[in-house]
Enzyme design. Structure first.
Site, PDB file in Angstrom:
ATOM      1  CG  HIS A  72      49.195  54.099  43.604  1.00  0.00           C
ATOM      2  ND1 HIS A  72      49.443  55.415  43.974  1.00  0.00           N
ATOM      3  CD2 HIS A  72      49.611  53.978  42.303  1.00  0.00           C
ATOM      4  CE1 HIS A  72      49.984  56.051  42.944  1.00  0.00           C
ATOM      5  NE2 HIS A  72      50.103  55.207  41.924  1.00  0.00           N
ATOM      6  NE  ARG A 113      50.917  56.247  34.155  1.00  0.00           N
ATOM      7  CZ  ARG A 113      51.604  55.938  33.051  1.00  0.00           C
ATOM      8  NH1 ARG A 113      51.268  56.456  31.917  1.00  0.00           N
ATOM      9  NH2 ARG A 113      52.619  55.083  33.105  1.00  0.00           N
ATOM     10  CE  LYS A 141      77.095  58.569  48.483  1.00  0.00           C
ATOM     11  NZ  LYS A 141      77.111  59.895  49.121  1.00  0.00           N
TER      12      LYS A 141
HETATM   13  N1   CP Z   1      49.352  54.959  37.559  1.00  0.00           N
HETATM   14  C1   CP Z   1      50.648  54.977  37.961  1.00  0.00           C
HETATM   15  O1   CP Z   1      50.950  54.813  39.161  1.00  0.00           O
HETATM   16  O2   CP Z   1      51.545  55.157  36.951  1.00  0.00           O
HETATM   17  P1   CP Z   1      53.116  55.313  37.120  1.00  0.00           P
HETATM   18  O3   CP Z   1      53.648  53.985  37.606  1.00  0.00           O
HETATM   19  O4   CP Z   1      53.629  55.716  35.780  1.00  0.00           O
HETATM   20  O5   CP Z   1      53.359  56.377  38.177  1.00  0.00           O
END
Ligand code: CP
Length: 309
Positions: free
Chosen positions: A136, A57, A87
């Site tokens: 995140h 995503r 590397k």
């Molecule tokens: N929600 C999310 O971060 O999904 P992915 O790990 O697929 O990017």
């Protein structure tokens, strides 16, 4: 709120108005998807996606967002193996070089703090697309946008956060955003004892004066929740595979569990899921997780437009 150069932590968002403006922009991106794409507001600009951990995503929606806005994308399928990291090149050198080619960098890394380190070195905006068990922040923006879109409000909510609260970086980023809505929100933190929310986030809830309860079972909490947000147990963060096996299927939202939920509750998950949501409930109107994933495209279009305009 002053203009942000980088997006590293959701603690940077200190203003409800900023969030509402961003959400309005995302809404416009969705309503005028084709028209906005034809305008190409980011034509000639380049996004580099540096992903040292797997993603579906986040990487694809960032890349789709940039291309819909007329920009281009530099991407590596797997930075650990297909870039010069294999590397032995350092992150610092990679950022110094890539920031000469790209106008914005989205980075996902397995070590907490790497995005912040990249931002210190980069003359172009850096977006934290997930840093280990840290944060995140763009997922948290999507989650907040989804709740507002689905329920029509961000206050007056009882939210059950379920699963791996120790390692779930989406949860770590979502909690500070609710600091802006503190009087009207309470959390049920439901996890096995080994996967409890780390003390620094509990302290943050206390500082923000947000009501919370900790529990290790679903019953008694989810019946009154407006939002049930379940997370994947993050296998990749466990040093002991036996510990993962012991806790991985502690909570599973299935048809029987949904009978206990309010008729207007929503079920969220940042995805990918493993076993924690049974596919048998995917067609339940309360299952919001695929709509949540789609919202990521429009929110990230709005965010790229904000950072580069
Ligand atoms: N929600 C999310 O971060 O999904 P992915 O790990 O697929 O990017």
């Amino acid at each position: 709120m002053r203009k942000l150069q980088h997006i590293i932590s959701s603690r940077q968002f200190t203003d409800r108005q900023f969030l509402q403006d961003l959400f309005l922009s995302a809404r416009h991106m969705e309503q005028d998807d084709i028209g906005r794409c034809l305008l190409h507001p980011l034509g000639g600009r380049i996004l580099a996606t540096l992903f040292y951990e797997p993603s579906t995503r986040t990487r694809f929606s960032f890349e789709a967002a940039m291309q819909k806005l007329g920009g281009g994308v530099l991407t590596a399928e797997n930075m650990r193996e297909s870039s010069s990291a294999a590397k032995g090149e350092s992150i610092s050198d990679t950022i110094r070089v890539v920031s000469g080619y790209a106008d914005v960098i989205a980075i996902r890394h397995y070590e907490e703090g790497t995005a912040a380190e990249a931002a210190r070195l980069s003359p172009v905006p850096v977006i934290n697309a997930g840093d280990g068990p840290g944060e995140h922040p763009t997922q948290a923006l999507i989650d907040l946008y989804t709740i507002q879109k689905e329920l029509g409000r961000l206050g007056g909510l009882r939210i059950a956060l379920v699963g791996d609260l120790r390692n779930g970086r989406t949860i770590h980023s979502l909690l500070p955003l609710f600091g802006l809505y503190r009087q009207d929100v309470s959390f049920d933190l439901i996890s096995p004892p080994e996967l409890k929310l780390p003390p620094k986030y509990i302290d943050m809830l206390k500082e923000m004066n947000i009501e919370y309860r900790e529990s290790d079972h679903l019953g008694g909490s989810i019946e009154s929740a407006n939002v049930v947000y379940i997370t994947r147990v993050q296998k990749e963060r466990f040093s002991d595979p036996a510990e993962y096996e012991r806790v991985k299927d502690t909570y599973i939202i299935d048809a029987a569990i949904t009978l206990q939920l309010k008729s207007d509750a929503i079920i969220m998950h940042a995805l990918p899921r493993v076993n924690e949501i049974s596919p048998e409930i995917d067609n339940d109107a309360r299952a919001a997780y695929f709509r949540q994933a789609k919202n990521g495209l429009y929110l990230r279009m709005a965010l790229l437009n904000y950072l580069l305009s």
